[in-house]
Design a protein around this motif. Structure first.
Motif: not given
Length: 253
Positions: A35-40, A42-49, A85-91
């Motif tokens: 939400l702060s934009g630090a992760w834009a 398309g950014h990959r979240i660290p893997f579960e492990h 990170v999912r791109r916000p989707q507009s309608q």
């Protein structure tokens, strides 16, 4: 105000409130970064492990937190690829003539507009077909980009019939997008929408900062004022950033 509470050595928060569970900490940390934009987008979240090691918790706890983030629409989980990170989707309503600024601001993101190119010329055969012109009159061709935050949101290619809107010939369209400029000056009496899916060519991929061949949604619109063609516009969106909505009622009789 930060969504993350500072933890003391015993696991409580530094203000003496109730301690956050590991599940809540993971949710809070990742949500704030998105939400702060630090992760834009398309950014990959660290893997579960990786998250399991970072938070010293079970994989089940991490999986529960990521599932909740995906359900909230903040991340997208891809099998064997990880979470992103999912791109916000507009309608947008299919039958409305809307301002892209409103779409972007509805996502809670800052809007920015950029005029890429402007050419005044005699209409070509393709121009006349797009605008449904009978004669070889003057047109204004515009290329623009609309941004949501730091990322391109939509690419715009527009033709304006200068025989119908003569003052457009003197407008540079640096400060204002052509869509709202036209709506404020020319009352439209009819409009036509066409919607299709395309693969991004090199030009569109560069403009939207996506991969060449990526799926896109194209919305084309023609408008008329008192039976005079006014404009033809083609908006191109990355397919994962835009949804079109239509509401119908039963026909009578």
């Amino acid at each position: 105000m930060s969504m993350i509470q500072t933890m003391d050595a015993d696991g409580g928060d530094a203000d003496g409130g109730e301690p956050l569970s590991l599940h809540q900490r993971i949710l809070s940390d990742i949500s704030e970064r998105i939400l702060s934009g630090a992760w834009a987008p398309g950014h990959r979240i660290p893997f579960e492990h990786e998250l399991t090691a970072e938070y010293k918790c079970s994989r089940m706890t991490v999986n529960k937190a990521l599932s909740q983030l995906a359900k909230a629409g903040l991340i997208e989980r891809r099998r064997r690829s990880g979470s992103f990170v999912r791109r916000p989707q507009s309608q947008a309503a299919v039958l409305e003539i809307h301002d892209i600024r409103i779409e972007v601001e509805a996502l809670g993101l800052p809007y920015r507009y950029e005029r890429v190119a402007r050419h005044k010329r005699r209409s070509s055969a393709e121009d006349r077909a797009l605008l449904e012109l009978d004669s070889n009159g003057p047109v204004l061709a515009l290329e623009c980009r609309h941004f949501a935050g730091k990322r391109p949101f939509a690419h715009e290619q527009r033709l304006i019939n200068l025989a119908a809107v003569a003052e457009a010939a003197n407008e540079e369209f640096f400060a204002v997008a052509p869509g709202p400029w036209l709506i404020a000056r020319v009352p439209w009496s009819a409009a036509e929408h066409r919607i299709r899916a395309v693969a991004a060519d090199r030009h569109i991929a560069t403009a939207l900062e996506i991969e060449s061949g990526a799926p896109c949604l194209v919305v084309e619109r023609r408008t008329w004022s008192a039976e005079h063609p006014v404009t033809h516009v083609r908006f191109t969106y990355a397919a994962d950033s835009h949804t079109l909505v239509a509401r119908f009622t039963p026909s009578q009789g």
